[in-house]
Each structure stands twice: as structure tokens, then as C-alpha cells.
Scaffold this active site. Structure first.
Site, PDB file in Angstrom:
ATOM      1  N   CYS A  74       0.839  -1.204   0.000  1.00 19.01           N
ATOM      2  CA  CYS A  74       0.000   0.000   0.000  1.00 19.01           C
ATOM      3  C   CYS A  74       0.872   1.250   0.000  1.00 19.01           C
ATOM      4  O   CYS A  74       0.651   2.189  -0.774  1.00 19.01           O
ATOM      5  CB  CYS A  74      -0.928  -0.036   1.216  1.00 19.01           C
ATOM      6  SG  CYS A  74      -2.164   1.269   1.243  1.00 19.01           S
ATOM      7  N   CYS A  75       1.906   1.261   0.868  1.00 17.96           N
ATOM      8  CA  CYS A  75       2.811   2.415   0.913  1.00 17.96           C
ATOM      9  C   CYS A  75       3.548   2.589  -0.414  1.00 17.96           C
ATOM     10  O   CYS A  75       3.780   3.713  -0.853  1.00 17.96           O
ATOM     11  CB  CYS A  75       3.827   2.249   2.044  1.00 17.96           C
ATOM     12  SG  CYS A  75       3.168   2.564   3.693  1.00 17.96           S
ATOM     13  N   CYS A 155      -0.973   8.879   6.730  1.00 15.76           N
ATOM     14  CA  CYS A 155      -2.346   8.581   6.349  1.00 15.76           C
ATOM     15  C   CYS A 155      -3.216   8.426   7.602  1.00 15.76           C
ATOM     16  O   CYS A 155      -2.735   7.997   8.656  1.00 15.76           O
ATOM     17  CB  CYS A 155      -2.384   7.299   5.532  1.00 15.76           C
ATOM     18  SG  CYS A 155      -1.560   7.445   3.936  1.00 15.76           S
ATOM     19  N   CYS A 158      -3.342   5.060   9.513  1.00 14.97           N
ATOM     20  CA  CYS A 158      -2.027   4.548   9.932  1.00 14.97           C
ATOM     21  C   CYS A 158      -1.278   5.518  10.833  1.00 14.97           C
ATOM     22  O   CYS A 158      -0.079   5.361  11.054  1.00 14.97           O
ATOM     23  CB  CYS A 158      -1.180   4.224   8.703  1.00 14.97           C
ATOM     24  SG  CYS A 158      -1.959   3.032   7.602  1.00 14.97           S
ATOM     25  N   CYS A 183       7.805   3.865   5.547  1.00 11.98           N
ATOM     26  CA  CYS A 183       6.865   3.481   4.509  1.00 11.98           C
ATOM     27  C   CYS A 183       7.550   3.025   3.231  1.00 11.98           C
ATOM     28  O   CYS A 183       6.898   2.627   2.290  1.00 11.98           O
ATOM     29  CB  CYS A 183       5.961   4.658   4.185  1.00 11.98           C
ATOM     30  SG  CYS A 183       6.893   6.090   3.655  1.00 11.98           S
TER      31      CYS A 183
HETATM   32  S1  SF4 Z   1       0.459   4.836   5.477  1.00 10.37           S
HETATM   33 FE1  SF4 Z   1      -1.192   3.299   5.494  1.00 10.37          FE
HETATM   34  S2  SF4 Z   1      -2.833   4.009   4.107  1.00 10.37           S
HETATM   35 FE2  SF4 Z   1      -0.966   5.254   3.774  1.00 10.37          FE
HETATM   36  S3  SF4 Z   1       0.012   4.299   2.041  1.00 10.37           S
HETATM   37 FE3  SF4 Z   1       0.954   3.384   3.871  1.00 10.37          FE
HETATM   38  S4  SF4 Z   1      -0.287   1.576   4.418  1.00 10.37           S
HETATM   39 FE4  SF4 Z   1      -1.426   2.791   2.873  1.00 10.37          FE
END
Ligand code: SF4
Length: 200
Positions: A74-75, A155, A158, A183
Site C-alpha cells: 500500500c505504501c 495517512c 495509519c 513506509c
Molecule cells: S500509510 Fe497506510 S494508508 Fe498510507 S500508504 Fe501506507 S499503508 Fe497505505
């Protein structure tokens, strides 16, 4: 604070930020505050819509809770790839990274060469107290979530507030006990951008 310093040096400085699609509302307020206060355009970059769609369709919108591998995916999709794409157009860039933010950032230098680009971390050796003093003296607007106890803001799903004295990164991905609290953008000790092995 970094923007305040940069605008004092040259008001034509380019400022960009990443809109991951999962930011808290307060961050959009902050972007607007910066625009108004400094009279600059903030370039907002987002992830590739098709990549996000594939990822979310395949693993669900909150995939980051399922495993560290999916959190890193996701990151990577929402942050690292858009950053790399954006940086392709620059020879140098500056960040607000500080050595005191986490053990992973302890070794960052003020000037680094990474991926053929110059990366500046002018605040690398600033302490939190010194930053507060600068912000007070220059009436620098700060992100509203700091007042709510956040020490590191990313985010919405998170990031959360930390207790006084707690590690500043403790509010990020707190459900991961053994993970690096990074991240992928700032993962390496020297602060260079490198993609983590996200397993896909
Ligand atoms: S901080 Fe969380 S929501 Fe944002 S990109 Fe990374 S995993 Fe995804």
C-alpha cells in the site's frame, strides 16, 4: 518550518506533497493554510488510479491491516511510486527529515546524493525544542494534529497520537510490533529513497 525557511530564501520555491488518497482532513486544511500564508502553489501528486484500483480490488481497502507485506505494498503504490515519478523531474529536493525522529533516521546527512539527485535534509540536526522555538518566533503554522498529540502524521488509518515521552514513530503502524516504522520512502539509514521488497 521547512517551507517557511525556503520561501524566505526564494519565494519561487516549488513545494509538492503526496495525496495518498487516505490523508486526514486536517492535512488538507494544512495545505490550504500553507497556500494562503505563503502565497505559493502546492503541487499535489496522487498515486496511479489504475494501480490503486487493482490493489484495493484484490486485497480490500484496508489491506494494510492484513500483513506487513500488504502494508508495504500500500505504501509503495500510494507513496513511493508517486514520489519517484515526481522526483524524476528534479535534480535536487529537500525534506524535513530529522535524526531525532527515529533510530532509522539517526544516520541521515544534511546533503546526500541518492539516485543521481541531491537530497537536502536541512533540519537533520534540529531538535524538537529548536523547531518549536523557530515556529514560535516566526509564527509558523503547524499541522493541527500536533496539538492533538500526534508526533508523526501520515495517512489517517495509519497514524495516531502518542503519549508524552513515547517514541515519535510509535503512532505509525502501531499494530506492527517488529516492523520498520517507515513506509519505503525513507527506509534506508542514509535517508535515500529505495523501494522495499513488497513481494509482488
Ligand atoms: S500509510 Fe497506510 S494508508 Fe498510507 S500508504 Fe501506507 S499503508 Fe497505505
Amino acid at each position: 518550518m521547512l517551507i517557511d525557511m525556503a520561501v524566505r530564501i526564494d519565494s519561487r520555491v516549488r513545494v509538492f506533497t503526496l495525496d495518498t488518497g487516505r490523508l486526514p482532513q486536517e492535512t488538507f486544511q494544512m495545505i490550504e493554510t500553507v497556500r494562503q500564508r505563503y502565497g505559493i502553489a502546492v503541487e499535489v501528486e496522487g498515486p496511479d488510479a489504475a494501480e490503486v484500483s487493482r490493489m484495493v480490488t484484490g486485497h480490500g481497502p484496508n489491506l494494510f491491516h492484513q500483513s506487513q507485506e500488504l502494508r508495504r505494498l500500500c505504501c509503495e503504490v500510494r507513496k513511493t511510486r508517486p514520489l519517484e515519478l515526481k522526483l524524476a523531474g528534479f535534480r535536487a529536493w529537500a525534506t524535513g527529515l530529522r535524526r531525532g525522529q527515529s533510530a532509522d533516521r539517526f544516520g541521515i546527512g544534511k546533503v546526500q546524493e541518492t539516485g543521481g539527485k541531491i537530497k537536502l535534509n536541512p533540519l537533520a540536526d534540529w531538535t524538537g525544542a529548536e523547531m518549536e522555538e523557530y515556529n514560535r518566533r516566526h509564527d509558523v503554522p503547524v499541522h493541527p494534529l500536533y496539538a492533538a498529540g500526534y508526533a508523526s502524521i501520515g495517512c489517517a488509518p495509519c497514524s495516531r497520537a502518542v503519549q508524552p515521552g513515547e517514541d515519535p514513530r510509535a503512532g505509525r503502524w502501531w499494530w506492527e510490533s517488529d516492523g520498520q516504522k517507515e513506509c519505503g520512502i525513507h527506509f534506508l539509514p542514509d535517508g535515500s529513497v529505495r523501494r522495499l521488497n513488497s513481494g509482488h
